[in-house]
Design an enzyme around this catalytic site. Structure first.
Site, mmCIF file in Angstrom:
data_model
loop_
_atom_site.group_PDB
_atom_site.id
_atom_site.type_symbol
_atom_site.label_atom_id
_atom_site.label_comp_id
_atom_site.label_asym_id
_atom_site.label_seq_id
_atom_site.Cartn_x
_atom_site.Cartn_y
_atom_site.Cartn_z
ATOM 1 N N HIS A 112 0.791 -1.238 0.000
ATOM 2 C CA HIS A 112 0.000 0.000 0.000
ATOM 3 C C HIS A 112 0.823 1.287 0.000
ATOM 4 O O HIS A 112 0.351 2.314 -0.463
ATOM 5 C CB HIS A 112 -1.042 0.001 1.125
ATOM 6 N N GLU A 116 3.472 5.385 -3.135
ATOM 7 C CA GLU A 116 3.573 6.661 -2.426
ATOM 8 C C GLU A 116 5.025 6.971 -2.033
ATOM 9 O O GLU A 116 5.484 8.091 -2.180
ATOM 10 C CB GLU A 116 2.683 6.575 -1.167
ATOM 11 N N ASP A 117 5.752 5.969 -1.541
ATOM 12 C CA ASP A 117 7.035 6.236 -0.892
ATOM 13 C C ASP A 117 8.268 5.807 -1.677
ATOM 14 O O ASP A 117 9.389 6.059 -1.239
ATOM 15 C CB ASP A 117 7.083 5.546 0.491
HETATM 16 MN MN MN Z 1 0.606 3.282 5.474
#
Ligand code: MN
Length: 604
Positions: A112, A116-117
């Site tokens: 997840h 994003e990262d």
């Molecule tokens: Mn998270």
């Protein structure tokens, strides 16, 4: 000694002759491998959790997702100092253990934070794990920012994004809730200002969402954790009081449960008795609501009876049989019975709640549930689907989700309106009303007769002229009470009136009315535009920008759309138009004077 140690690590830096470095490196290696072991253990625990469920055993997929995420987050740490991957692993364990979801959701939970990262993209995820998982990860990435930005409009927009994403696949929001739960459980390592913000957001958005999705236990924990960070002093005080009271409570519970245990055995049931202790948050809620001290909150302790139903009788009847067995031991409080068995809550919750007088005259709430009901109460939606046979009616929860999807199909142009409308439904609790035929319907508390009409059908709503509540004639705006019998009266001639928007509270009715007025306005505006075009044509003028701007200035209107609408509503004197466009110098001259402050002259 040092020689020997260094000899074990034939690494390039040895050439520099730095043995002190060697020792440092060695320690680092030891820490790393210790961490790798810890990561590996956590992953194996996840696999064990998964294998213990009834899901298909797609361990390979989960292993692949773990290996990928582990490599992607390599070397990154959480603020607490632990390796980053421990967070997705914890989220995945919540997803399987506390929500009850399968391999797709577990893999998406592991992945997840990758998009994003790290540098990986949704396309990378899709290539490796397929479309479904990529879509869920994409949804989770889109809503990764906080819901509460610095500005009201961006909060609203983010909230809308969250709900939109959720409607695409409810797993997105379930995993998001698991993510938030783990972040709340580990909030200690965040700076206080951030703790406060995250806690507020959790209380405001995620706890109600969890509640709506039937994740009752998670909702309770989220609320309690929010409370812990928002009111740390009060939280600590209540925890201490609870701890002091613990021995007493245990002794009381033993005494209280013994005859119940005996009786259920006698009846031949397989069952489990559980003590449920109210959270600090919910005690505090009660104290402030009723303005009472801690000592007067009588239902800190509750009991849960979870039974395996016997095959030849409905679960509902068995709940009532256990109820009568229980009340043959302890006297029930006549006004404290909650029957969520005959009529489940909108979030799918089923149980029979009864309050009885225990030893020493102490009131105790007892919740009677079958194993299935308990599963639904603890895990909400996921469990709900597990028990759905396909032939059964659409559950209240399905209805709610469908309604959300419907609202989203026609979203309000204004995101803040949308949020208000939606929030209203998220927070409202329900009442029950009956149709004239005796069918029971669930509707939001505070709903009017008009809301109810819209709930039956949009057309019934649009043509509603009034209602009979318990056989008495009432206006559209009449607020309904639980237990009312409601008959809607309609007329073909009726159509929605502007004030109706003040009469309705449900998102469904608001959305339908909003749509109707927008559609109606479009028609009226088209009519108005046509009228103006005809008048201009009569003056041999075109409907061009210059002429429209002149009309706008004349009527003091900013938007052409508004001009057409008001013309269509016959709210403008269109006889002005020929005068305005008369090709006479005088008129132009007057306008010229006006424009340059001819009357006032204050500009010199
Ligand atoms: Mn998270």
């Amino acid at each position: 000694m040092k020689e020997q140690e260094a000899g074990l690590y034939p690494l390039p830096w040895r050439g520099f002759g730095g043995f002190i470095h060697a020792t440092t490196m060695q320690k680092q290696e030891e820490i790393l491998s210790e961490e790798d072991k810890q990561i590996q253990q956590e992953f194996e625990a996840l696999v064990q959790d998964y294998l213990a469920t009834n899901h298909r055993k797609k361990v390979e997929l989960i292993t692949k997702a773990f290996n990928f995420a582990n490599a992607a987050h390599k070397g990154i740490r959480r603020r607490s100092g632990e390796p980053y991957i421990m967070h997705p692993l914890a989220v995945a364990r919540i997803v399987v253990n506390e929500i009850g979801m399968g391999s797709t959701s577990i893999s998406a939970a592991l992945l997840h934070d990758v998009v994003e990262d790290t540098d990986y993209t949704v396309e990378d995820i899709e290539n490796l794990f397929g479309k479904k998982i990529a879509q869920i990860v994409d949804g989770l990435t889109k809503i990764s920012g906080g819901v509460f930005g610095s500005q009201a409009s961006s909060q609203a927009e983010n909230f809308r994004k969250l709900i939109l994403t959720m409607s695409e696949d409810v797993r997105v929001i379930l995993i998001k809730i698991a993510d938030r739960l783990h972040n709340m459980r580990t909030l200690d390592s965040m700076p206080p200002a951030k703790q406060y913000k995250i806690a507020g957001e959790t209380e405001y958005i995620y706890a109600p969402l969890a509640h709506r999705l039937g994740l009752f236990r998670i909702k309770t924990e989220l609320e309690n954790l929010s409370f812990k960070y928002e009111h740390p002093e009060t939280f600590k005080m209540l925890e201490e009081k609870l701890a002091v009271d613990e021995d007493n409570r245990n002794r009381f519970y033993q005494e209280f449960s013994k005859p119940i245990d005996e009786k259920l055995r006698e009846m031949g049931y397989k069952f489990e008795l559980k003590a449920r202790i109210k959270t600090a948050y919910s005690i505090w809620n009660k104290m402030s609501k009723h303005n009472i001290p801690f000592e007067e909150v009588y239902d800190i302790l509750a009991m849960r009876i979870i039974f395996e139903p016997k095959p030849d009788m409905s679960e509902q009847s068995q709940c009532w049989m256990i109820y009568s067995a229980l009340t043959s031991i302890y006297r029930p409080h006549p006004e404290r019975i909650r029957d969520w068995v005959s009529t489940p809550k909108a979030n799918g919750y089923e149980a029979l709640h009864v309050t009885v007088m225990g030893p020493g005259g102490r009131w105790v709430e007892v919740q009677i549930r079958s194993v299935r009901m308990d599963d639904i109460a603890e895990r909400g939606v996921a469990a709900h689907w597990k028990y759905k046979t396909g032939e059964t009616d659409e559950s209240e929860l399905d209805k709610w989700l469908r309604e959300i999807k419907e609202i989203l199909k026609h979203p309000e142009p204004d995101a803040i309106d949308f949020m208000d409308t939606f929030k209203l439904n998220l927070f409202a609790s329900e009442i029950f009303v009956f149709t004239p035929k005796g069918d029971i319907k669930t509707i939001a508390q505070g709903a009017s007769a008009l809301d109810f009409a819209f709930m039956l059908h949009s057309d019934i709503g649009f043509h509603c002229i009034g209602a009979k509540v318990n056989h008495k004639l009432v206006p559209l705006s009449h607020k309904l009470d639980s237990g009312d019998q409601v008959e809607i009266l309609t007329s073909k001639k009726q159509k929605p009136q502007p004030e109706w928007e003040d009469y309705v509270v449900t998102a469904h009715a608001k959305a339908r009315l909003g749509e109707w007025f927008r559609r109606e306005n479009r028609r009226t505006a088209a009519r108005g535009k046509q009228k103006i075009a005809e008048i201009l044509a009569g003056l041999n003028l075109e409907m061009n920008n210059t002429n429209i701007v002149r009309l706008l200035n004349h009527y003091h209107i900013v938007e052409p759309q508004e001009l057409y609408l008001r013309a269509g509503q016959e709210a403008l004197n269109l006889d002005d138009i020929p005068k305005l466009f008369k090709p006479k110098g005088k008129n132009v001259f007057t306008r010229y004077l006006k424009l340059f402050g001819g009357g006032g002259g204050q500009d010199g």
